[in-house]
Scaffold this motif. Sequence first.
Motif, PDB file in Angstrom:
ATOM      1  N   LEU A   5      56.927  87.301 -77.134  1.00  0.00           N
ATOM      2  CA  LEU A   5      55.707  87.346 -77.773  1.00  0.00           C
ATOM      3  C   LEU A   5      56.390  87.089 -79.270  1.00  0.00           C
ATOM      4  CD1 LEU A   5      53.212  89.680 -76.551  1.00  0.00           C
ATOM      5  CD2 LEU A   5      53.077  87.026 -76.589  1.00  0.00           C
ATOM      6  N   ALA A   6      57.488  87.847 -79.287  1.00  0.00           N
ATOM      7  CA  ALA A   6      58.354  88.233 -80.728  1.00  0.00           C
ATOM      8  C   ALA A   6      59.425  88.780 -80.346  1.00  0.00           C
ATOM      9  CB  ALA A   6      57.510  89.113 -81.645  1.00  0.00           C
ATOM     10  N   THR A   7      60.506  88.966 -81.319  1.00  0.00           N
ATOM     11  CA  THR A   7      61.780  89.552 -80.871  1.00  0.00           C
ATOM     12  C   THR A   7      61.838  90.801 -81.278  1.00  0.00           C
ATOM     13  OG1 THR A   7      62.716  88.589 -83.134  1.00  0.00           O
ATOM     14  CG2 THR A   7      63.079  87.294 -81.062  1.00  0.00           C
ATOM     15  N   GLU A   8      60.624  91.311 -82.500  1.00  0.00           N
ATOM     16  CA  GLU A   8      60.727  92.622 -82.581  1.00  0.00           C
ATOM     17  C   GLU A   8      59.554  93.435 -81.988  1.00  0.00           C
ATOM     18  OE1 GLU A   8      63.352  94.090 -84.298  1.00  0.00           O
ATOM     19  OE2 GLU A   8      63.967  92.060 -84.089  1.00  0.00           O
ATOM     20  N   LEU A   9      59.700  94.727 -81.707  1.00  0.00           N
ATOM     21  CA  LEU A   9      58.741  95.318 -80.865  1.00  0.00           C
ATOM     22  C   LEU A   9      57.430  95.403 -81.764  1.00  0.00           C
ATOM     23  CD1 LEU A   9      58.621  96.532 -77.967  1.00  0.00           C
ATOM     24  CD2 LEU A   9      59.017  98.771 -79.037  1.00  0.00           C
ATOM     25  N   ALA A  10      57.614  95.743 -82.990  1.00  0.00           N
ATOM     26  CA  ALA A  10      56.487  95.877 -83.852  1.00  0.00           C
ATOM     27  C   ALA A  10      55.590  94.705 -84.100  1.00  0.00           C
ATOM     28  CB  ALA A  10      56.950  96.348 -85.379  1.00  0.00           C
ATOM     29  N   ASP A  11      56.451  93.612 -83.992  1.00  0.00           N
ATOM     30  CA  ASP A  11      55.715  92.372 -84.460  1.00  0.00           C
ATOM     31  C   ASP A  11      54.947  91.940 -82.896  1.00  0.00           C
ATOM     32  OD1 ASP A  11      56.375  91.717 -86.800  1.00  0.00           O
ATOM     33  OD2 ASP A  11      58.306  90.743 -86.252  1.00  0.00           O
ATOM     34  N   SER A  12      55.596  92.466 -81.868  1.00  0.00           N
ATOM     35  CA  SER A  12      55.120  92.124 -80.420  1.00  0.00           C
ATOM     36  C   SER A  12      53.863  92.798 -80.218  1.00  0.00           C
ATOM     37  CB  SER A  12      55.883  92.432 -79.444  1.00  0.00           C
ATOM     38  OG  SER A  12      55.578  92.001 -77.892  1.00  0.00           O
ATOM     39  N   GLU A  13      53.604  93.982 -80.589  1.00  0.00           N
ATOM     40  CA  GLU A  13      52.539  94.929 -80.705  1.00  0.00           C
ATOM     41  C   GLU A  13      51.296  94.222 -81.704  1.00  0.00           C
ATOM     42  OE1 GLU A  13      53.453  98.773 -81.786  1.00  0.00           O
ATOM     43  OE2 GLU A  13      54.018  99.325 -80.059  1.00  0.00           O
ATOM     44  N   ARG A  14      51.669  93.690 -82.754  1.00  0.00           N
ATOM     45  CA  ARG A  14      50.778  93.016 -83.671  1.00  0.00           C
ATOM     46  C   ARG A  14      50.194  91.847 -82.953  1.00  0.00           C
ATOM     47  NH1 ARG A  14      51.676  90.063 -88.538  1.00  0.00           N
ATOM     48  NH2 ARG A  14      53.916  90.283 -88.208  1.00  0.00           N
ATOM     49  N   VAL A  15      51.021  91.024 -82.228  1.00  0.00           N
ATOM     50  CA  VAL A  15      50.635  89.876 -81.721  1.00  0.00           C
ATOM     51  C   VAL A  15      49.726  90.139 -80.396  1.00  0.00           C
ATOM     52  CG1 VAL A  15      51.352  88.014 -80.265  1.00  0.00           C
ATOM     53  CG2 VAL A  15      52.540  88.413 -82.331  1.00  0.00           C
ATOM     54  N   LEU A  16      50.145  90.972 -79.646  1.00  0.00           N
ATOM     55  CA  LEU A  16      49.382  91.262 -78.595  1.00  0.00           C
ATOM     56  C   LEU A  16      48.047  91.964 -79.093  1.00  0.00           C
ATOM     57  CD1 LEU A  16      49.105  91.848 -75.394  1.00  0.00           C
ATOM     58  CD2 LEU A  16      50.185  94.145 -75.666  1.00  0.00           C
ATOM     59  N   ALA A  17      48.030  92.859 -79.811  1.00  0.00           N
ATOM     60  CA  ALA A  17      46.615  93.411 -80.312  1.00  0.00           C
ATOM     61  C   ALA A  17      45.997  92.164 -80.699  1.00  0.00           C
ATOM     62  CB  ALA A  17      46.894  94.428 -81.651  1.00  0.00           C
ATOM     63  N   ALA A  18      46.208  91.120 -81.876  1.00  0.00           N
ATOM     64  CA  ALA A  18      45.359  90.102 -81.836  1.00  0.00           C
ATOM     65  C   ALA A  18      44.908  89.250 -80.771  1.00  0.00           C
ATOM     66  CB  ALA A  18      46.281  89.317 -83.025  1.00  0.00           C
ATOM     67  N   ILE A  19      45.662  89.038 -79.895  1.00  0.00           N
ATOM     68  CA  ILE A  19      45.517  88.222 -78.665  1.00  0.00           C
ATOM     69  C   ILE A  19      44.311  89.072 -77.887  1.00  0.00           C
ATOM     70  CG2 ILE A  19      46.048  87.498 -76.549  1.00  0.00           C
ATOM     71  CD1 ILE A  19      48.853  86.746 -77.428  1.00  0.00           C
ATOM     72  N   GLN A  20      44.568  90.581 -77.654  1.00  0.00           N
ATOM     73  CA  GLN A  20      43.604  91.124 -76.817  1.00  0.00           C
ATOM     74  C   GLN A  20      41.984  91.230 -77.733  1.00  0.00           C
ATOM     75  OE1 GLN A  20      45.804  94.604 -76.215  1.00  0.00           O
ATOM     76  NE2 GLN A  20      46.412  94.035 -74.011  1.00  0.00           N
ATOM     77  N   LYS A  21      42.166  91.605 -79.067  1.00  0.00           N
ATOM     78  CA  LYS A  21      40.986  91.557 -79.712  1.00  0.00           C
ATOM     79  C   LYS A  21      40.155  90.528 -79.782  1.00  0.00           C
ATOM     80  CE  LYS A  21      39.368  92.569 -84.493  1.00  0.00           C
ATOM     81  NZ  LYS A  21      39.843  93.059 -85.678  1.00  0.00           N
TER      82      LYS A  21
END
Length: 370
Positions: A103-119
């Motif tokens: 999803l991303a190469t950084e964990l914080a970015d991956s969290e942000r992307v996952l949150a947007a997808i789930q929302k």
Amino acid sequence: MPRKNPKRIGLAIVGAGRVGLFRGEVAARHPQVDFIGLADIKPERLKLVGEKVGADYVTTDFRELLARPEVTAAVIATDEHLHVDPILAAVERGLPLFIEKPLATELADSERVLAAIQKSGLDAVVGYTQRFRRRWLAAKEKVRTGQLGDVTMVTSRAFMNRLVALDNYKRTSDPTRISPMVISGTHALDIVMWMMEAKRPVEIYARSVDRALGPICKGTDGTAGLITFEDGSMYHAAISWALPIIWPGAVYSLEVGVVGTEGVLTIDDTHRDIVLATTISQSEGYAPDTSRRVDFMGSYPPGDIAFGELRGPMRDETEQWLNRIALDLPTQHATAAEAHNRLMLTKAFDLSAKRRKPVALPITPQDEAR
């Protein structure tokens, strides 16, 4: 039940590299795809891939492509570190997504992307192509149906020549952000965690070495570590992507052993069953070195070109995703949440190796920063 009246698909492909080309060629043959748009920052690549897939629209601006009214779904196939912005733009547009890992190469970015997808509630899957090879499907089925009893221990060993590593380190300005676990070890990790999906990992202990790639590009050669699960089960993983360029595996040579209370399953995925030796330069594989004349055929994860078409797991994976969109068919694709979990675990391997001590799971971006 599958949809009786298939939906048309207007496909946006963001990223015209090898994978974007492969998926575009498969999509061009799918009966429900009636529009293909392509975005890439390199005009010469746009022209080449656009012609090969018969693209209806090409642009160097992915936002322009994703805004097109014809687009109903998107593939994100940019370089790994460039996923975030196109994913978020596609989510904002409400498009079903196929995202190349991670999803991303950084964990914080991956969290942000996952949150947007789930929302958003969108259907988003991630490209763990190994799930579409029959040997791993068969292994999953034996574990899923209890043929091994309770799985207590798994081991995986991945060997790769250094072409993949050198290519990845060449494309980054910060070698510390690239590691064999995050970029390549994640495939073996996903297969194992998919087979152990009912178990919760609680601790990881890992070590890394950098004797070969360190002097060349400040890179990491390989990482080995042990994940312990809440019920006491264990997973030992090792990956090296620092083998000499002459190592015949185009990309992956993988061995996995799964031990349960009632059985054992071993999978040899080293591809040594079909060996090609020739005096003619080879053109397949991952950025091949033209001096190499021996190859383990089948070791390039997307598959093989035969009669002008890609045959193998990436074709199957792409076709099944298109059927998922058009027909509402269930598939075994990795979810965005699973992909985030795999990134977290690979980052935890690297964090434990860096600290030289066990790390509790799950880790957070704050753990990485400490």
